[in-house]
Design a protein around this motif. Structure first.
Motif, short mmCIF file in Angstrom:
data_model
loop_
_atom_site.label_atom_id
_atom_site.label_comp_id
_atom_site.label_asym_id
_atom_site.label_seq_id
_atom_site.Cartn_x
_atom_site.Cartn_y
_atom_site.Cartn_z
N GLY A 1 0.85 -1.19 0.00
CA GLY A 1 0.00 0.00 0.00
C GLY A 1 0.88 1.23 0.00
N GLY A 2 0.25 2.39 -0.30
CA GLY A 2 0.97 3.65 -0.18
C GLY A 2 1.50 4.25 -1.44
N GLY A 3 1.27 3.61 -2.60
CA GLY A 3 1.89 4.08 -3.83
C GLY A 3 1.32 5.36 -4.40
N TYR A 4 0.06 5.67 -4.11
CA TYR A 4 -0.55 6.89 -4.66
C TYR A 4 -0.18 8.08 -3.77
N ALA A 5 1.07 8.38 -3.68
CA ALA A 5 1.53 9.43 -2.78
C ALA A 5 2.84 10.00 -3.29
N GLU A 6 3.24 11.12 -2.69
CA GLU A 6 4.50 11.73 -3.08
C GLU A 6 5.70 10.99 -2.50
N ARG A 7 5.48 10.31 -1.37
CA ARG A 7 6.54 9.51 -0.75
C ARG A 7 5.93 8.25 -0.15
N VAL A 8 6.74 7.18 -0.07
CA VAL A 8 6.26 5.94 0.51
C VAL A 8 7.41 5.23 1.20
N ALA A 9 7.13 4.59 2.33
CA ALA A 9 8.10 3.75 3.04
C ALA A 9 7.85 2.30 2.66
N VAL A 10 8.93 1.55 2.43
CA VAL A 10 8.79 0.16 1.98
C VAL A 10 9.99 -0.64 2.48
N PRO A 11 9.78 -1.92 2.86
CA PRO A 11 10.93 -2.76 3.21
C PRO A 11 11.96 -2.79 2.09
N ALA A 12 13.22 -2.66 2.44
CA ALA A 12 14.28 -2.62 1.44
C ALA A 12 14.30 -3.88 0.58
N GLU A 13 13.85 -5.00 1.14
CA GLU A 13 13.86 -6.26 0.40
C GLU A 13 12.78 -6.33 -0.69
N GLN A 14 11.88 -5.35 -0.72
CA GLN A 14 10.87 -5.30 -1.76
C GLN A 14 11.20 -4.27 -2.84
N VAL A 15 12.42 -3.76 -2.80
CA VAL A 15 12.87 -2.74 -3.75
C VAL A 15 13.70 -3.40 -4.85
N LEU A 16 13.50 -2.94 -6.06
CA LEU A 16 14.24 -3.42 -7.23
C LEU A 16 14.95 -2.25 -7.90
N PRO A 17 16.12 -2.45 -8.47
CA PRO A 17 16.75 -1.36 -9.21
C PRO A 17 15.97 -1.05 -10.47
N LYS A 18 15.92 0.20 -10.86
CA LYS A 18 15.30 0.52 -12.14
C LYS A 18 16.04 -0.23 -13.24
N PRO A 19 15.33 -0.99 -14.06
CA PRO A 19 16.04 -1.74 -15.10
C PRO A 19 16.74 -0.80 -16.08
N ALA A 20 17.94 -1.16 -16.49
CA ALA A 20 18.66 -0.39 -17.48
C ALA A 20 17.84 -0.32 -18.77
N GLY A 21 17.77 0.87 -19.34
CA GLY A 21 17.03 1.06 -20.58
C GLY A 21 15.55 1.31 -20.41
N VAL A 22 15.05 1.30 -19.17
CA VAL A 22 13.63 1.55 -18.91
C VAL A 22 13.48 2.93 -18.28
#
Length: 325
Positions: free
Chosen positions: A91-112
């Protein structure tokens, strides 16, 4: 900061752009300065009051986002402030900022593009965890994807093809069927005019079916499966309750899984951390190589989320609707 709030359960116009407390990172979390989020059908259910967030999750709608890491919580070492990322959220994505567990974060794919990366986490993690990690789709098998032109469907078609599977898909309008074909589905079946069961059985039956309909398709899906086939149900657009013919399952040794993503724990064999890790290691290279991409149906300013919800409810959306800061 500002975020989208649900004034009360109801139609899209109950979504309001309002002031909201700034999130703070807890231990093992990061705060992301959001560039974009994306609309998922689960968001519509939450807005209607039918899909409350898991315990401890943000009440703000939004199951994925992209952006730049703004703060690090205690113990976070893999990420740095300023990293461009996308993330799977509870939850929380429709916002200017959001807190999330670091283990659920992915690097922006190269070329995207950073904004377009917002449409990847939820669909990629859903497809990968169900079709690959749970159902075990292999090269040469037949994957049937229902709702092939949506966010989940377009991702599933490409993943299946990239891994060497044959892919069939169902879709509605001519434009939607054309998109499925362009992404590699063959045949593409009109769910408005054709019965997918005899068509799929003529191909030898599906080894894996990814289903967003639930009850209304249950018996036909079992009929369309090949022996030892796997039905992965991820949605209930066609209802929640149906009669299950165990005899049909027994004779063909069928498997049935009904797995959501949002409510899974962070850790454990079915946890989000394991899914995100596998997606990063095995699916992200396909994304970066351009073999799996996310078609974008529309970009809508985040404060106008109500318009985006109405657009998805109207149907015939091809790919993802992005909510852009």
């Amino acid at each position: 900061m500002h975020a989208i709030a649900i004034r009360e359960p109801g139609e899209p116009d109950v979504l309001e752009w309002t002031e909201h407390p700034d999130p703070r990172p807890g231990p093992g979390e990061v705060v992301i300065d959001v560039a974009a989020s994306a609309v998922n059908r689960a968001d519509l259910s939450q807005r209607e009051g039918n899909y409350p967030p898991p315990k401890g999750a943000s009440e703000v709608v939004g199951l994925e986002c992209s952006g730049t890491i703004a703060e690090l919580g205690e113990g976070v070492e893999e990420w740095q402030v300023g990293d461009e990322v996308c993330a799977l959220l509870a939850g929380g994505g429709y916002a200017e900022r959001v807190a999330v567990p670091a283990e659920q974060v992915l690097p922006k794919p190269a070329g995207v593009d950073l904004v377009e990366a917002a449409g990847l986490p939820e669909v990629c993690c859903t497809v990968w965890s169900n079709v690959i990690m749970e159902a075990g789709l292999r090269s040469g098998q037949l994957l049937l994807v229902h709702g092939g032109s949506g966010g989940i469907g377009t991702c599933a078609i490409q993943v299946g093809r990239a891994l060497g599977a044959r892919v069939a898909a169902t879709a509605g309008s001519e434009a939607s069927r054309r998109l499925c074909a362009e992404l590699g589905a063959d045949p593409v079946i009109s769910y408005r005019d054709e019965d997918f069961v005899p068509i799929v059985k003529e191909l030898g039956g599906a080894d894996v079916i990814l289903d967003n309909m639930g009850a209304s398709y249950l018996d036909r899906n079992l009929s369309a499966l090949a022996p030892d086939g796997h039905l992965a149900v991820i949605g209930m657009q066609g209802g929640r309750k149906a009669e299950l013919d165990l005899g049909k399952m027994l004779v063909k040794r069928l498997h049935l899984s009904v797995l959501g993503l949002r409510g899974r724990p962070l850790s454990g064999p079915h946890g989000k951390a394991a899914i995100v890790t596998d997606v990063r290691e095995r699916l992200w290279p396909l994304v970066e190589a351009g073999r799996v991409r996310m078609p974008v149906h529309a970009r809508v300013p985040l404060p106008e989320a109500a318009r985006a919800h109405a657009m998805l409810e109207a149907g015939d959306v091809r790919g993802k609707i992005l909510l852009v800061r």
